[in-house]
Design a protein around this motif. Structure first.
Motif, PDB file in Angstrom:
ATOM      1  N   ILE A 135       0.839  -1.209   0.000  1.00 23.05           N
ATOM      2  CA  ILE A 135       0.000   0.000   0.000  1.00 23.05           C
ATOM      3  C   ILE A 135       0.867   1.250   0.000  1.00 23.05           C
ATOM      4  CG2 ILE A 135      -1.662   1.339   1.361  1.00 23.05           C
ATOM      5  CD1 ILE A 135      -2.703  -1.483   2.359  1.00 23.05           C
ATOM      6  N   GLU A 136       1.859   1.271   0.902  1.00 21.75           N
ATOM      7  CA  GLU A 136       2.742   2.427   1.018  1.00 21.75           C
ATOM      8  C   GLU A 136       3.498   2.685  -0.286  1.00 21.75           C
ATOM      9  OE1 GLU A 136       4.834   5.325   3.707  1.00 21.75           O
ATOM     10  OE2 GLU A 136       2.844   4.440   3.507  1.00 21.75           O
ATOM     11  N   GLU A 137       3.928   1.623  -0.943  1.00 19.28           N
ATOM     12  CA  GLU A 137       4.726   1.764  -2.160  1.00 19.28           C
ATOM     13  C   GLU A 137       3.889   2.063  -3.394  1.00 19.28           C
ATOM     14  OE1 GLU A 137       6.848  -1.902  -2.352  1.00 19.28           O
ATOM     15  OE2 GLU A 137       8.354  -1.296  -0.860  1.00 19.28           O
ATOM     16  N   ASN A 138       2.623   1.644  -3.392  1.00 25.65           N
ATOM     17  CA  ASN A 138       1.814   1.748  -4.607  1.00 25.65           C
ATOM     18  C   ASN A 138       0.630   2.713  -4.530  1.00 25.65           C
ATOM     19  OD1 ASN A 138       2.810  -0.594  -6.567  1.00 25.65           O
ATOM     20  ND2 ASN A 138       2.863  -1.392  -4.471  1.00 25.65           N
ATOM     21  N   LEU A 139       0.120   2.940  -3.331  1.00 26.95           N
ATOM     22  CA  LEU A 139      -1.065   3.795  -3.202  1.00 26.95           C
ATOM     23  C   LEU A 139      -0.772   5.097  -2.465  1.00 26.95           C
ATOM     24  CD1 LEU A 139      -3.800   1.132  -2.294  1.00 26.95           C
ATOM     25  CD2 LEU A 139      -3.038   1.894  -4.552  1.00 26.95           C
ATOM     26  N   GLY A 140       0.151   5.051  -1.524  1.00 25.97           N
ATOM     27  CA  GLY A 140       0.456   6.239  -0.739  1.00 25.97           C
ATOM     28  C   GLY A 140       0.301   5.978   0.744  1.00 25.97           C
ATOM     29  N   HIS A 141       0.458   7.025   1.535  1.00 29.40           N
ATOM     30  CA  HIS A 141       0.401   6.899   2.996  1.00 29.40           C
ATOM     31  C   HIS A 141      -1.018   6.589   3.471  1.00 29.40           C
ATOM     32  CE1 HIS A 141       4.392   8.351   2.792  1.00 29.40           C
ATOM     33  NE2 HIS A 141       4.113   9.644   2.694  1.00 29.40           N
ATOM     34  N   VAL A 142      -1.108   5.710   4.440  1.00 32.71           N
ATOM     35  CA  VAL A 142      -2.408   5.342   5.023  1.00 32.71           C
ATOM     36  C   VAL A 142      -2.913   6.471   5.914  1.00 32.71           C
ATOM     37  CG1 VAL A 142      -3.606   3.733   6.553  1.00 32.71           C
ATOM     38  CG2 VAL A 142      -1.885   2.879   4.926  1.00 32.71           C
ATOM     39  N   HIS A 143      -4.137   6.907   5.682  1.00 22.77           N
ATOM     40  CA  HIS A 143      -4.779   7.937   6.500  1.00 22.77           C
ATOM     41  C   HIS A 143      -5.892   7.365   7.384  1.00 22.77           C
ATOM     42  CE1 HIS A 143      -2.649  10.643   3.840  1.00 22.77           C
ATOM     43  NE2 HIS A 143      -3.101  11.692   4.501  1.00 22.77           N
ATOM     44  N   ILE A 144      -6.482   6.274   6.945  1.00 21.26           N
ATOM     45  CA  ILE A 144      -7.609   5.668   7.668  1.00 21.26           C
ATOM     46  C   ILE A 144      -7.371   4.163   7.753  1.00 21.26           C
ATOM     47  CG2 ILE A 144     -10.093   5.174   7.631  1.00 21.26           C
ATOM     48  CD1 ILE A 144     -10.391   7.709   5.855  1.00 21.26           C
ATOM     49  N   LEU A 145      -7.606   3.596   8.919  1.00 23.90           N
ATOM     50  CA  LEU A 145      -7.632   2.135   9.073  1.00 23.90           C
ATOM     51  C   LEU A 145      -8.954   1.738   9.697  1.00 23.90           C
ATOM     52  CD1 LEU A 145      -6.497  -0.769   9.195  1.00 23.90           C
ATOM     53  CD2 LEU A 145      -5.509  -0.162  11.423  1.00 23.90           C
ATOM     54  N   ILE A 146      -9.629   0.799   9.055  1.00 23.56           N
ATOM     55  CA  ILE A 146     -10.872   0.266   9.610  1.00 23.56           C
ATOM     56  C   ILE A 146     -10.673  -1.224   9.853  1.00 23.56           C
ATOM     57  CG2 ILE A 146     -13.345  -0.070   9.277  1.00 23.56           C
ATOM     58  CD1 ILE A 146     -13.206   2.458   7.459  1.00 23.56           C
ATOM     59  N   ASN A 147     -10.501  -1.576  11.123  1.00 22.11           N
ATOM     60  CA  ASN A 147     -10.327  -2.966  11.523  1.00 22.11           C
ATOM     61  C   ASN A 147     -11.694  -3.631  11.610  1.00 22.11           C
ATOM     62  OD1 ASN A 147      -7.442  -3.460  11.988  1.00 22.11           O
ATOM     63  ND2 ASN A 147      -7.636  -1.834  13.522  1.00 22.11           N
ATOM     64  N   ASN A 148     -12.084  -4.242  10.499  1.00 23.02           N
ATOM     65  CA  ASN A 148     -13.407  -4.837  10.413  1.00 23.02           C
ATOM     66  C   ASN A 148     -13.379  -6.365  10.463  1.00 23.02           C
ATOM     67  OD1 ASN A 148     -16.352  -5.094   9.384  1.00 23.02           O
ATOM     68  ND2 ASN A 148     -15.144  -6.124   7.809  1.00 23.02           N
ATOM     69  N   ALA A 149     -12.271  -6.986  10.071  1.00 20.51           N
ATOM     70  CA  ALA A 149     -12.213  -8.446  10.010  1.00 20.51           C
ATOM     71  C   ALA A 149     -12.594  -9.051  11.358  1.00 20.51           C
ATOM     72  CB  ALA A 149     -10.813  -8.896   9.608  1.00 20.51           C
ATOM     73  N   GLY A 150     -13.443 -10.061  11.316  1.00 21.50           N
ATOM     74  CA  GLY A 150     -13.871 -10.709  12.547  1.00 21.50           C
ATOM     75  C   GLY A 150     -14.362 -12.118  12.276  1.00 21.50           C
ATOM     76  N   VAL A 151     -14.370 -12.916  13.312  1.00 25.11           N
ATOM     77  CA  VAL A 151     -14.862 -14.286  13.190  1.00 25.11           C
ATOM     78  C   VAL A 151     -15.618 -14.641  14.465  1.00 25.11           C
ATOM     79  CG1 VAL A 151     -12.747 -15.311  14.132  1.00 25.11           C
ATOM     80  CG2 VAL A 151     -14.212 -16.665  12.625  1.00 25.11           C
ATOM     81  N   ALA A 152     -16.680 -15.432  14.296  1.00 23.44           N
ATOM     82  CA  ALA A 152     -17.458 -15.913  15.445  1.00 23.44           C
ATOM     83  C   ALA A 152     -17.668 -17.414  15.280  1.00 23.44           C
ATOM     84  CB  ALA A 152     -18.809 -15.207  15.521  1.00 23.44           C
ATOM     85  N   LYS A 153     -17.224 -18.167  16.253  1.00 18.45           N
ATOM     86  CA  LYS A 153     -17.367 -19.618  16.245  1.00 18.45           C
ATOM     87  C   LYS A 153     -18.367 -20.030  17.320  1.00 18.45           C
ATOM     88  CE  LYS A 153     -14.029 -20.681  13.250  1.00 18.45           C
ATOM     89  NZ  LYS A 153     -14.190 -21.542  12.073  1.00 18.45           N
ATOM     90  N   GLU A 154     -19.240 -20.976  16.985  1.00 21.25           N
ATOM     91  CA  GLU A 154     -20.210 -21.468  17.960  1.00 21.25           C
ATOM     92  C   GLU A 154     -19.573 -22.608  18.757  1.00 21.25           C
ATOM     93  OE1 GLU A 154     -24.808 -23.168  18.134  1.00 21.25           O
ATOM     94  OE2 GLU A 154     -23.740 -23.081  16.223  1.00 21.25           O
ATOM     95  N   ASN A 155     -19.192 -22.325  19.997  1.00 22.60           N
ATOM     96  CA  ASN A 155     -18.663 -23.383  20.863  1.00 22.60           C
ATOM     97  C   ASN A 155     -18.734 -22.937  22.322  1.00 22.60           C
ATOM     98  OD1 ASN A 155     -16.239 -21.882  21.523  1.00 22.60           O
ATOM     99  ND2 ASN A 155     -15.443 -22.464  19.503  1.00 22.60           N
ATOM    100  N   PHE A 156     -18.351 -23.834  23.191  1.00 21.60           N
ATOM    101  CA  PHE A 156     -18.472 -23.596  24.628  1.00 21.60           C
ATOM    102  C   PHE A 156     -17.121 -23.769  25.305  1.00 21.60           C
ATOM    103  CE2 PHE A 156     -22.521 -24.941  23.014  1.00 21.60           C
ATOM    104  CZ  PHE A 156     -23.456 -24.149  23.679  1.00 21.60           C
ATOM    105  N   LEU A 157     -16.922 -23.095  26.436  1.00 21.61           N
ATOM    106  CA  LEU A 157     -15.674 -23.258  27.176  1.00 21.61           C
ATOM    107  C   LEU A 157     -15.551 -24.661  27.758  1.00 21.61           C
ATOM    108  CD1 LEU A 157     -15.185 -19.897  29.113  1.00 21.61           C
ATOM    109  CD2 LEU A 157     -13.878 -20.771  27.178  1.00 21.61           C
ATOM    110  N   ARG A 158     -16.676 -25.285  28.059  1.00 23.86           N
ATOM    111  CA  ARG A 158     -16.612 -26.596  28.708  1.00 23.86           C
ATOM    112  C   ARG A 158     -16.152 -27.701  27.770  1.00 23.86           C
ATOM    113  NH1 ARG A 158     -22.232 -25.728  27.960  1.00 23.86           N
ATOM    114  NH2 ARG A 158     -23.226 -27.372  26.685  1.00 23.86           N
ATOM    115  N   ASN A 159     -16.319 -27.506  26.437  1.00 26.71           N
ATOM    116  CA  ASN A 159     -15.935 -28.578  25.519  1.00 26.71           C
ATOM    117  C   ASN A 159     -15.513 -28.066  24.143  1.00 26.71           C
ATOM    118  OD1 ASN A 159     -18.349 -27.740  24.446  1.00 26.71           O
ATOM    119  ND2 ASN A 159     -19.454 -29.664  24.789  1.00 26.71           N
ATOM    120  N   GLY A 160     -15.148 -26.782  24.063  1.00 27.05           N
ATOM    121  CA  GLY A 160     -14.818 -26.197  22.768  1.00 27.05           C
ATOM    122  C   GLY A 160     -13.456 -26.625  22.238  1.00 27.05           C
TER     123      GLY A 160
END
Length: 255
Positions: free
Chosen positions: A81-106
């Protein structure tokens, strides 16, 4: 207060998890408003398809293949990005994951992936963005897409590790704000905490049981575009205004 995105026109924004759902909606909103967007995703082909759809818009979307659980991928993405687009002005940390499990047996692997994506990937991307902003005297903006469950434990069994990861995002947003204040930085930090949103993490999650998906479908729900507009609102505030936390829920939400 006059709300405007003019100060960001032609500037570079990084959006993680850009291939679908909230990420894809944010990407489209930013490009519509003249911003150059680097969309990071494992499924970069979906981002490339979105870039074709957005051709001719005021801004431009660039697809970058990156697995947010791999530090090397994130470092290489920011270098490109820095080499091809320019300096970063905004970062949006959107990546996320949700797994269906439990602490007792996950599964340990599921817990690790949740924290690697929702917490560690966010930390690494934030660090790299701030390095660029600080080195180039950019009063940028770091936005974390959090969740209402990053502020309260809801009676919804099977997502305890996800909730813990979002509590971490809440703490990281505030500690980063304090850290930047301590060095007199003008970089803004914001946590945006949506309630239930239609996405691959909720009612479109193929790993969730049918019973769980049916419960989710019975609840009031937001559209991904609602969150994209919230991002636009946060970015449009004057340079002397910082929104630390923005909570968004659908009308009638009871969790």
């Amino acid at each position: 207060m006059v709300l405007s995105l003019d100060r960001w026109v032609g500037k570079v924004a990084v959006v993680t998890g850009a291939s679908s759902g909230i990420g894809a909606a944010i990407v489209e909103f930013l490009v519509d408003n003249g911003i150059i967007v680097a969309g990071l995703a494992r499924r970069s082909e979906l981002v490339e398809e979105k870039a074709k759809q957005l051709s001719g818009k005021p801004g431009k979307l660039h697809a970058i293949k990156a697995d947010i659980t791999k530090e090397e991928d994130i470092l290489n993405a920011f270098k490109w990005i820095e080499e091809n687009l320019g300096h970063v002005h905004i970062l949006i940390n959107n990546a996320g994951v949700a797994k269906e499990n439990f602490l007792r047996n996950g599964e340990t692997a599921d817990w690790k992936q949740t924290f690697d994506v929702n917490v560690m990937g966010l930390c690494i991307a934030t660090r790299e963005a701030i390095k660029i902003m600080s080195a180039n005297n950019i009063n940028g903006h770091i936005i974390h897409i959090n969740s209402v469950v990053g502020h309260k434990v809801v009676p919804f069994p099977g997502i305890n590790v996800y909730i813990a990861s979002k509590y971490a995002v809440t703490a990281l947003t505030e500690t980063l704000r304090q850290e930047l204040n301590a060095i007199d930085s003008k970089i803004k930090t914001t946590s945006i905490s949506p309630g239930l949103v239609t996405s691959e993490m909720t009612i479109l999650n193929t790993e969730f049981s049918e019973d769980r998906k049916n419960v989710l479908k019975s609840m009031p729900i937001l559209k991904a575009e609602d969150i994209a507009e919230a991002v636009g609102y946060v970015l449009s505030t004057a340079e002397n205004v910082q929104i630390n936390e923005l909570t968004i829920t659908p009308v009638g939400e009871k969790i």
